[in-house]
Design a protein around this motif. Structure first.
Motif, PDB file in Angstrom:
ATOM      1  N   LYS A 164       3.914   5.869  -5.511  1.00 61.01           N
ATOM      2  CA  LYS A 164       3.966   6.141  -6.875  1.00 61.01           C
ATOM      3  C   LYS A 164       3.374   7.653  -7.340  1.00 61.01           C
ATOM      4  CE  LYS A 164       3.882   1.421  -8.379  1.00 61.01           C
ATOM      5  NZ  LYS A 164       3.010   0.428  -8.951  1.00 61.01           N
ATOM      6  N   ASN A 165       2.472   7.905  -6.510  1.00 55.37           N
ATOM      7  CA  ASN A 165       1.622   9.239  -6.809  1.00 55.37           C
ATOM      8  C   ASN A 165       2.258  10.393  -6.150  1.00 55.37           C
ATOM      9  OD1 ASN A 165      -0.355   7.910  -8.221  1.00 55.37           O
ATOM     10  ND2 ASN A 165      -1.153   7.119  -6.100  1.00 55.37           N
ATOM     11  N   VAL A 166       3.335  10.539  -5.444  1.00 56.48           N
ATOM     12  CA  VAL A 166       4.027  11.696  -4.775  1.00 56.48           C
ATOM     13  C   VAL A 166       4.930  12.061  -5.977  1.00 56.48           C
ATOM     14  CG1 VAL A 166       5.806  12.384  -3.407  1.00 56.48           C
ATOM     15  CG2 VAL A 166       4.088  10.654  -2.717  1.00 56.48           C
ATOM     16  N   GLU A 205       2.441   1.758  -3.536  1.00 52.08           N
ATOM     17  CA  GLU A 205       1.496   2.365  -4.510  1.00 52.08           C
ATOM     18  C   GLU A 205       1.189   3.818  -4.005  1.00 52.08           C
ATOM     19  OE1 GLU A 205      -0.074   1.005  -7.170  1.00 52.08           O
ATOM     20  OE2 GLU A 205       1.114  -0.846  -6.905  1.00 52.08           O
ATOM     21  N   GLN A 206       1.143   4.078  -2.738  1.00 54.23           N
ATOM     22  CA  GLN A 206       1.003   5.540  -2.528  1.00 54.23           C
ATOM     23  C   GLN A 206       2.280   6.362  -2.901  1.00 54.23           C
ATOM     24  OE1 GLN A 206       0.661   6.016   1.949  1.00 54.23           O
ATOM     25  NE2 GLN A 206      -0.799   7.638   1.700  1.00 54.23           N
ATOM     26  N   ALA A 260       0.802  -1.045   0.024  1.00 53.81           N
ATOM     27  CA  ALA A 260      -0.108  -0.039   0.149  1.00 53.81           C
ATOM     28  C   ALA A 260       0.736   1.213  -0.066  1.00 53.81           C
ATOM     29  CB  ALA A 260      -1.040  -0.067   1.313  1.00 53.81           C
ATOM     30  N   ARG A 261       2.020   1.258   0.647  1.00 52.74           N
ATOM     31  CA  ARG A 261       2.938   2.439   0.735  1.00 52.74           C
ATOM     32  C   ARG A 261       3.446   2.525  -0.557  1.00 52.74           C
ATOM     33  NH1 ARG A 261       5.493   3.625   6.594  1.00 52.74           N
ATOM     34  NH2 ARG A 261       3.569   3.234   8.048  1.00 52.74           N
TER      35      ARG A 261
END
Length: 70
Positions: A25-27, A22-23, A19-20
């Motif tokens: 990737k959008n930063v 995946e998160q 989950a982290r």
């Protein structure tokens, strides 16, 4: 060869890590954050006893130009 057997096993499932990732990737990092990362990398990888300081690494990182590939 016994030491390598552990590497042949499938990694355990880690939903929190997944989950982290995946998160992350959008930063979108700011230019200032990227500059700080470059300086930190250069300083952290400098040989012991070298004359590289945090400030000199930060200054050098500010002179690097990155072109967008066209």
């Amino acid at each position: 060869m016994a030491e390598r057997k552990a590497a042949l096993k499938r990694a355990p499932d880690r939903p929190e890590l997944r989950a982290r990732l995946e998160q992350a990737k959008n930063v979108v990092m700011t230019d200032e954050q990227i500059l700080e990362q470059r300086a930190s990398f250069a300083y952290g990888n400098a040989p012991r006893g070298s004359r590289i300081t945090k400030e000199s690494a930060k200054e050098a990182a500010g002179h690097i130009r990155i072109r967008n590939p066209a």
